[in-house]
Write a protein that holds these residues in place. Structure first.
Motif, mmCIF file in Angstrom:
data_model
loop_
_atom_site.group_PDB
_atom_site.id
_atom_site.type_symbol
_atom_site.label_atom_id
_atom_site.label_comp_id
_atom_site.label_asym_id
_atom_site.label_seq_id
_atom_site.Cartn_x
_atom_site.Cartn_y
_atom_site.Cartn_z
ATOM 1 N N SER A 187 0.838 -1.185 0.000
ATOM 2 C CA SER A 187 0.000 0.000 0.000
ATOM 3 C C SER A 187 0.879 1.242 0.000
ATOM 4 O O SER A 187 1.990 1.219 0.540
ATOM 5 C CB SER A 187 -0.896 0.034 1.243
ATOM 6 N N CYS A 188 0.358 2.295 -0.580
ATOM 7 C CA CYS A 188 1.073 3.574 -0.589
ATOM 8 C C CYS A 188 0.051 4.686 -0.452
ATOM 9 O O CYS A 188 -0.947 4.708 -1.170
ATOM 10 C CB CYS A 188 1.857 3.743 -1.882
ATOM 11 N N VAL A 189 0.313 5.586 0.480
ATOM 12 C CA VAL A 189 -0.566 6.737 0.668
ATOM 13 C C VAL A 189 0.221 8.010 0.392
ATOM 14 O O VAL A 189 1.401 8.107 0.750
ATOM 15 C CB VAL A 189 -1.179 6.753 2.078
ATOM 16 N N ALA A 190 -0.407 8.941 -0.276
ATOM 17 C CA ALA A 190 0.210 10.242 -0.567
ATOM 18 C C ALA A 190 -0.306 11.227 0.478
ATOM 19 O O ALA A 190 -1.356 11.857 0.299
ATOM 20 C CB ALA A 190 -0.144 10.693 -1.973
ATOM 21 N N ARG A 191 0.437 11.320 1.575
ATOM 22 C CA ARG A 191 -0.005 12.190 2.673
ATOM 23 C C ARG A 191 0.134 13.651 2.269
ATOM 24 O O ARG A 191 1.097 14.047 1.629
ATOM 25 C CB ARG A 191 0.822 11.909 3.923
ATOM 26 N N ARG A 192 -0.838 14.413 2.645
ATOM 27 C CA ARG A 192 -0.915 15.860 2.395
ATOM 28 C C ARG A 192 -1.152 16.196 0.923
ATOM 29 O O ARG A 192 -1.055 17.360 0.536
ATOM 30 C CB ARG A 192 0.338 16.590 2.916
ATOM 31 N N ALA A 193 -1.460 15.181 0.110
ATOM 32 C CA ALA A 193 -1.804 15.464 -1.283
ATOM 33 C C ALA A 193 -3.232 15.969 -1.352
ATOM 34 O O ALA A 193 -4.117 15.493 -0.649
ATOM 35 C CB ALA A 193 -1.650 14.213 -2.139
ATOM 36 N N PRO A 238 -5.898 13.178 -10.910
ATOM 37 C CA PRO A 238 -5.555 13.116 -12.344
ATOM 38 C C PRO A 238 -4.177 12.512 -12.643
ATOM 39 O O PRO A 238 -3.847 12.302 -13.814
ATOM 40 C CB PRO A 238 -5.554 14.588 -12.776
ATOM 41 N N LEU A 239 -3.394 12.250 -11.610
ATOM 42 C CA LEU A 239 -2.030 11.775 -11.833
ATOM 43 C C LEU A 239 -1.989 10.283 -12.130
ATOM 44 O O LEU A 239 -2.748 9.503 -11.556
ATOM 45 C CB LEU A 239 -1.167 12.050 -10.604
ATOM 46 N N ASP A 240 -1.090 9.905 -13.028
ATOM 47 C CA ASP A 240 -0.755 8.502 -13.197
ATOM 48 C C ASP A 240 0.189 8.117 -12.074
ATOM 49 O O ASP A 240 1.129 8.853 -11.765
ATOM 50 C CB ASP A 240 -0.077 8.251 -14.547
ATOM 51 N N MET A 241 -0.050 6.961 -11.461
ATOM 52 C CA MET A 241 0.763 6.506 -10.337
ATOM 53 C C MET A 241 1.408 5.172 -10.678
ATOM 54 O O MET A 241 0.897 4.402 -11.499
ATOM 55 C CB MET A 241 -0.087 6.361 -9.083
ATOM 56 N N GLY A 242 2.530 4.913 -10.022
ATOM 57 C CA GLY A 242 3.224 3.668 -10.320
ATOM 58 C C GLY A 242 3.949 3.103 -9.118
ATOM 59 O O GLY A 242 4.174 3.794 -8.132
ATOM 60 N N GLY A 269 0.897 -10.652 -15.244
ATOM 61 C CA GLY A 269 0.173 -11.870 -14.898
ATOM 62 C C GLY A 269 0.304 -12.270 -13.437
ATOM 63 O O GLY A 269 -0.407 -13.165 -12.969
ATOM 64 N N ARG A 270 1.218 -11.610 -12.721
ATOM 65 C CA ARG A 270 1.428 -11.946 -11.309
ATOM 66 C C ARG A 270 1.094 -10.781 -10.390
ATOM 67 O O ARG A 270 0.656 -10.999 -9.253
ATOM 68 C CB ARG A 270 2.875 -12.364 -11.068
ATOM 69 N N PHE A 271 1.322 -9.563 -10.844
ATOM 70 C CA PHE A 271 1.080 -8.364 -10.037
ATOM 71 C C PHE A 271 -0.155 -7.638 -10.566
ATOM 72 O O PHE A 271 -0.426 -7.629 -11.773
ATOM 73 C CB PHE A 271 2.276 -7.408 -10.116
ATOM 74 N N THR A 272 -0.874 -6.995 -9.643
ATOM 75 C CA THR A 272 -2.040 -6.188 -10.006
ATOM 76 C C THR A 272 -1.978 -4.863 -9.260
ATOM 77 O O THR A 272 -1.902 -4.855 -8.023
ATOM 78 C CB THR A 272 -3.349 -6.903 -9.666
ATOM 79 N N ILE A 273 -2.030 -3.775 -9.997
ATOM 80 C CA ILE A 273 -2.021 -2.443 -9.385
ATOM 81 C C ILE A 273 -3.448 -1.903 -9.356
ATOM 82 O O ILE A 273 -4.241 -2.147 -10.278
ATOM 83 C CB ILE A 273 -1.075 -1.481 -10.152
ATOM 84 N N SER A 274 -3.778 -1.194 -8.292
ATOM 85 C CA SER A 274 -5.090 -0.573 -8.180
ATOM 86 C C SER A 274 -4.937 0.722 -7.382
ATOM 87 O O SER A 274 -3.888 0.977 -6.808
ATOM 88 C CB SER A 274 -6.089 -1.509 -7.498
ATOM 89 N N ARG A 275 -6.000 1.509 -7.368
ATOM 90 C CA ARG A 275 -5.907 2.784 -6.665
ATOM 91 C C ARG A 275 -7.248 3.160 -6.071
ATOM 92 O O ARG A 275 -8.301 2.728 -6.555
ATOM 93 C CB ARG A 275 -5.406 3.884 -7.593
ATOM 94 N N ASN A 276 -7.207 3.994 -5.028
ATOM 95 C CA ASN A 276 -8.384 4.568 -4.393
ATOM 96 C C ASN A 276 -8.121 6.065 -4.293
ATOM 97 O O ASN A 276 -7.385 6.519 -3.415
ATOM 98 C CB ASN A 276 -8.613 3.946 -3.019
ATOM 99 N N LYS A 330 -4.609 6.574 -2.250
ATOM 100 C CA LYS A 330 -3.802 5.366 -2.071
ATOM 101 C C LYS A 330 -3.661 4.598 -3.391
ATOM 102 O O LYS A 330 -4.535 4.644 -4.254
ATOM 103 C CB LYS A 330 -4.436 4.439 -1.034
ATOM 104 N N VAL A 331 -2.539 3.913 -3.490
ATOM 105 C CA VAL A 331 -2.316 3.000 -4.603
ATOM 106 C C VAL A 331 -1.820 1.691 -3.998
ATOM 107 O O VAL A 331 -1.092 1.685 -2.994
ATOM 108 C CB VAL A 331 -1.340 3.587 -5.640
ATOM 109 N N TYR A 332 -2.236 0.585 -4.606
ATOM 110 C CA TYR A 332 -1.931 -0.735 -4.072
ATOM 111 C C TYR A 332 -1.209 -1.587 -5.125
ATOM 112 O O TYR A 332 -1.340 -1.352 -6.324
ATOM 113 C CB TYR A 332 -3.220 -1.463 -3.671
#
Length: 118
Positions: free
Chosen positions: A21-27, A34-38, A68-75, A80-82
């Motif tokens: 998990s990754c959170v962008a604090r204070r964003a 609108p940003l692409d995340m990675g 085929g093994r990893f899946t990225i998602s976002r909220n 957050k991005v996962y």
């Protein structure tokens, strides 16, 4: 100043799974959404590489090594991005980071260590 904070890494056996998990604090939402995340990773002695990305609209792309093994998602509402990682291999061992794609002026976080070993 936006602070990226990654979590969820650990030690796992080959074939196992982890969810990062990754959170962008204070964003600000209107800036983040609108940003692409990675997700990027850096193994010892190697350069940092982009392994998965997700556009603002949800379009995903993966490096061949993880397809085929990893899946990225976002909220977006939670900023957050996962990264769901399945069928992990020893070569997936690295420090994993999130950031924008391409990288802009947001500083890198500390990353989260993923170690795949029996």
């Amino acid at each position: 100043q936006v602070q990226l904070e990654e979590s969820g890494g650990g030690l796992v056996q080959p074939g196992g799974s982890l969810r990062l998990s990754c959170v962008a604090r204070r964003a600000i939402f209107s800036v983040y959404a609108p940003l692409d995340m990675g997700w990027y990773r850096q193994a010892p002695g190697k350069e940092r590489e982009l392994v998965a990305s997700i556009s603002s609209g949800g379009t995903t792309n993966y490096a061949d090594s993880v397809k085929g093994r990893f899946t990225i998602s976002r909220n977006n509402s939670q900023k957050k991005v996962y990264l769901q990682m399945n069928s992990l291999k020893p070569e997936d061992t690295a420090l994993y980071y999130c950031n924008t794609v391409p990288v802009n002026n947001w500083s890198w976080g500390r990353g989260t260590q993923v170690t795949v070993s029996s």
